[in-house]
Write a protein that holds these residues in place. Structure first.
Motif, short mmCIF file in Angstrom:
data_model
loop_
_atom_site.label_atom_id
_atom_site.label_comp_id
_atom_site.label_asym_id
_atom_site.label_seq_id
_atom_site.Cartn_x
_atom_site.Cartn_y
_atom_site.Cartn_z
N SER A 197 51.49 -3.80 -33.95
CA SER A 197 50.83 -3.59 -32.67
C SER A 197 49.46 -2.97 -32.91
O SER A 197 49.34 -2.00 -33.66
CB SER A 197 51.65 -2.67 -31.77
OG SER A 197 52.88 -3.27 -31.47
N SER B 88 40.49 0.14 -25.11
CA SER B 88 41.30 -0.79 -24.32
C SER B 88 42.68 -0.19 -24.08
O SER B 88 43.18 0.60 -24.88
CB SER B 88 41.45 -2.11 -25.07
OG SER B 88 42.35 -2.95 -24.39
N THR B 89 43.29 -0.58 -23.01
CA THR B 89 44.66 -0.13 -22.72
C THR B 89 45.67 -1.22 -23.03
O THR B 89 46.86 -0.99 -22.95
CB THR B 89 44.80 0.29 -21.25
OG1 THR B 89 44.45 -0.81 -20.42
CG2 THR B 89 43.93 1.50 -20.94
N SER B 90 45.19 -2.42 -23.40
CA SER B 90 46.12 -3.51 -23.72
C SER B 90 46.49 -3.46 -25.20
O SER B 90 45.75 -2.94 -26.03
CB SER B 90 45.51 -4.87 -23.37
OG SER B 90 44.38 -5.09 -24.17
N THR C 103 45.96 -1.62 -30.81
CA THR C 103 45.30 -1.34 -29.54
C THR C 103 43.80 -1.30 -29.81
O THR C 103 43.32 -0.42 -30.52
CB THR C 103 45.76 0.02 -28.97
OG1 THR C 103 47.18 0.01 -28.85
CG2 THR C 103 45.14 0.27 -27.60
#
Length: 97
Positions: free
Chosen positions: A6, A12-14, A8
């Motif tokens: 993952s 960004s918050t996505s 990020t």
């Protein structure tokens, strides 16, 4: 089983998910390893390898010239590849699944 990381992006918050490729460990037929040696090596080094599955793969190596004995993330694939090769089995180069 695919490994996922993952990420990020900054500011960004996505979350972006990167999927890491799996790798295949392939045993090749040769004229010097016995069926018993190949099957024993598979049971010794490949996780969760049963005796029946090891013999099935060994027969596939003999009859078809090769068998994929494990598929998964790169790091364990490299380890199993190296262990089998060290035992004298003929192994194809690692390749992405």
């Amino acid at each position: 089983m695919m490994a996922v990381a993952s990420v990020t992006p900054k500011g960004s918050t996505s979350v972006i998910r990167n999927v890491y490729p799996n790798y295949k460990v392939i045993v090749l037929n040769d004229n010097f390893n016995t069926f018993e040696h190949v099957a024993n090596c598979l049971m010794k080094y490949i996780p969760n390898m049963t005796g029946d599955r090891a013999w099935e793969l060994t027969h596939q190596v003999h009859s078809e010239g090769q068998a994929i004995v494990w598929v998964g993330p790169q790091e364990p694939a490299e380890l199993y590849h190296q262990q089998l090769r060290r035992e004298g089995l003929t192994i194809a180069p690692l390749e992405e699944a």
